[in-house]
Design a protein around this motif. Sequence first.
Motif, PDB file in Angstrom:
ATOM      1  N   MET A   1       0.918  -1.058  -0.099  1.00 26.10           N
ATOM      2  CA  MET A   1       0.120  -0.120   0.071  1.00 26.10           C
ATOM      3  C   MET A   1       0.787   1.519   0.074  1.00 26.10           C
ATOM      4  N   SER A   2       0.586   2.287  -1.126  1.00 28.73           N
ATOM      5  CA  SER A   2       1.598   3.270  -0.898  1.00 28.73           C
ATOM      6  C   SER A   2       0.824   4.514  -0.515  1.00 28.73           C
ATOM      7  N   GLU A   3       1.467   5.388   0.112  1.00 27.66           N
ATOM      8  CA  GLU A   3       0.811   6.607   0.775  1.00 27.66           C
ATOM      9  C   GLU A   3       0.872   7.824  -0.530  1.00 27.66           C
ATOM     10  N   THR A   4      -0.178   8.486  -0.224  1.00 30.44           N
ATOM     11  CA  THR A   4      -0.348   9.776  -1.296  1.00 30.44           C
ATOM     12  C   THR A   4       0.404  10.606  -0.805  1.00 30.44           C
ATOM     13  N   VAL A   5       1.243  11.466  -1.706  1.00 28.28           N
ATOM     14  CA  VAL A   5       2.136  12.535  -1.264  1.00 28.28           C
ATOM     15  C   VAL A   5       1.449  13.793  -1.852  1.00 28.28           C
ATOM     16  N   PHE A   6       0.832  14.689  -1.204  1.00 26.30           N
ATOM     17  CA  PHE A   6       0.448  15.946  -1.683  1.00 26.30           C
ATOM     18  C   PHE A   6       1.509  16.839  -2.262  1.00 26.30           C
ATOM     19  N   PRO A   7       1.189  17.534  -3.177  1.00 26.49           N
ATOM     20  CA  PRO A   7       2.108  18.780  -3.399  1.00 26.49           C
ATOM     21  C   PRO A   7       2.237  19.695  -2.511  1.00 26.49           C
ATOM     22  N   PRO A   8       3.604  20.466  -2.515  1.00 30.61           N
ATOM     23  CA  PRO A   8       3.667  21.720  -1.589  1.00 30.61           C
ATOM     24  C   PRO A   8       3.003  22.930  -2.352  1.00 30.61           C
ATOM     25  N   PHE A   9       2.147  22.648  -3.235  1.00 26.54           N
ATOM     26  CA  PHE A   9       1.562  23.971  -4.192  1.00 26.54           C
ATOM     27  C   PHE A   9       0.021  23.483  -4.056  1.00 26.54           C
ATOM     28  N   ARG A  10      -0.844  24.727  -4.070  1.00 26.09           N
ATOM     29  CA  ARG A  10      -2.434  24.326  -4.389  1.00 26.09           C
ATOM     30  C   ARG A  10      -2.555  24.023  -5.722  1.00 26.09           C
ATOM     31  N   VAL A  11      -3.621  23.150  -5.932  1.00 24.25           N
ATOM     32  CA  VAL A  11      -3.949  22.510  -7.345  1.00 24.25           C
ATOM     33  C   VAL A  11      -5.560  23.164  -7.360  1.00 24.25           C
ATOM     34  N   THR A  12      -5.873  23.899  -8.174  1.00 20.75           N
ATOM     35  CA  THR A  12      -7.386  24.278  -8.019  1.00 20.75           C
ATOM     36  C   THR A  12      -8.336  23.165  -8.804  1.00 20.75           C
ATOM     37  N   PRO A  13      -9.498  23.190  -8.197  1.00 17.42           N
ATOM     38  CA  PRO A  13     -10.457  22.210  -8.753  1.00 17.42           C
ATOM     39  C   PRO A  13     -10.560  22.159 -10.370  1.00 17.42           C
ATOM     40  N   ALA A  14     -10.473  23.477 -10.887  1.00 16.59           N
ATOM     41  CA  ALA A  14     -10.330  23.116 -12.359  1.00 16.59           C
ATOM     42  C   ALA A  14      -9.052  22.368 -12.869  1.00 16.59           C
ATOM     43  N   ALA A  15      -8.114  22.560 -12.357  1.00 17.46           N
ATOM     44  CA  ALA A  15      -6.813  21.895 -12.647  1.00 17.46           C
ATOM     45  C   ALA A  15      -6.852  20.411 -12.355  1.00 17.46           C
ATOM     46  N   ILE A  16      -7.510  20.220 -11.390  1.00 15.89           N
ATOM     47  CA  ILE A  16      -7.876  18.525 -10.953  1.00 15.89           C
ATOM     48  C   ILE A  16      -8.958  18.146 -12.174  1.00 15.89           C
ATOM     49  N   LEU A  17      -9.783  18.696 -12.450  1.00 18.53           N
ATOM     50  CA  LEU A  17     -10.665  18.335 -13.354  1.00 18.53           C
ATOM     51  C   LEU A  17     -10.152  18.037 -14.810  1.00 18.53           C
ATOM     52  N   GLN A  18      -9.304  18.990 -15.174  1.00 16.33           N
ATOM     53  CA  GLN A  18      -8.453  18.749 -16.520  1.00 16.33           C
ATOM     54  C   GLN A  18      -7.637  17.785 -16.431  1.00 16.33           C
ATOM     55  N   LEU A  19      -6.903  17.302 -15.302  1.00 17.25           N
ATOM     56  CA  LEU A  19      -5.941  16.462 -15.257  1.00 17.25           C
ATOM     57  C   LEU A  19      -6.686  15.002 -15.180  1.00 17.25           C
ATOM     58  N   GLU A  20      -7.957  14.909 -14.541  1.00 20.20           N
ATOM     59  CA  GLU A  20      -8.581  13.643 -15.077  1.00 20.20           C
ATOM     60  C   GLU A  20      -9.204  13.593 -16.207  1.00 20.20           C
ATOM     61  N   ALA A  21      -9.594  14.442 -16.892  1.00 20.73           N
ATOM     62  CA  ALA A  21     -10.064  14.679 -18.393  1.00 20.73           C
ATOM     63  C   ALA A  21      -8.872  14.087 -19.160  1.00 20.73           C
ATOM     64  N   LEU A  22      -7.588  14.244 -18.806  1.00 16.59           N
ATOM     65  CA  LEU A  22      -6.530  14.046 -19.713  1.00 16.59           C
ATOM     66  C   LEU A  22      -5.873  12.518 -19.313  1.00 16.59           C
ATOM     67  N   GLY A  23      -6.510  11.913 -18.363  1.00 15.23           N
ATOM     68  CA  GLY A  23      -6.198  10.536 -18.129  1.00 15.23           C
ATOM     69  C   GLY A  23      -5.485  10.524 -16.711  1.00 15.23           C
ATOM     70  N   GLY A  24      -5.394  11.486 -15.919  1.00 15.34           N
ATOM     71  CA  GLY A  24      -4.988  11.495 -14.738  1.00 15.34           C
ATOM     72  C   GLY A  24      -3.549  11.843 -14.288  1.00 15.34           C
ATOM     73  N   THR A  25      -2.658  11.941 -15.496  1.00 18.22           N
ATOM     74  CA  THR A  25      -1.369  12.300 -15.157  1.00 18.22           C
ATOM     75  C   THR A  25      -0.525  13.357 -16.007  1.00 18.22           C
ATOM     76  N   VAL A  26      -0.238  14.543 -15.487  1.00 21.02           N
ATOM     77  CA  VAL A  26       0.424  15.458 -16.181  1.00 21.02           C
ATOM     78  C   VAL A  26       1.810  15.648 -15.593  1.00 21.02           C
ATOM     79  N   ARG A  27       2.925  15.898 -16.639  1.00 24.73           N
ATOM     80  CA  ARG A  27       4.272  16.347 -16.156  1.00 24.73           C
ATOM     81  C   ARG A  27       4.304  17.758 -16.146  1.00 24.73           C
TER      82      ARG A  27
END
Length: 130
Positions: A1-27
């Motif tokens: 079981m791996s632990e989720t590491v949250f970023p040291p910066f804020r991610v807006t709900p709009a960015a999360i929705l777009q990340l999900e729409a793109l398949g869940g991963t952006v570099r």
Amino acid sequence: MSETVFPPFRVTPAAILQLEALGGTVRIDVEPGGCCGDTYVFTLETGGPRDVVYGCPGAELVVSDSAAALLPSATLDYSARIKPPRFRVIGNPNTPNRCPCNRSFGTQWPGKRQEDCRSRCVMPWDAPEP
């Protein structure tokens, strides 16, 4: 079981929705370019061994070492209302010199209509096929 590491910066709900729409991963990376010297680069890559992976609800961000050093306390946003629609890093206290489009940073903004400005560049996944 791996632990989720949250970023040291804020991610807006709009960015999360777009990340999900793109398949869940952006570099997120940083490279030379843009009107202020350096620019954020967003790709649909899974990353390399030196990248940091952060989780957020429904998505993950793969962040290069160079971007990770700049992003603490910033905000990752996505806006469909600006043209072209894009991810952007806003309110970054680590990059006081930046272009108003929030894509380029490093040196003092040289003013409007710069040849190297990236404000009109589309996200790589939105670019027309060659």
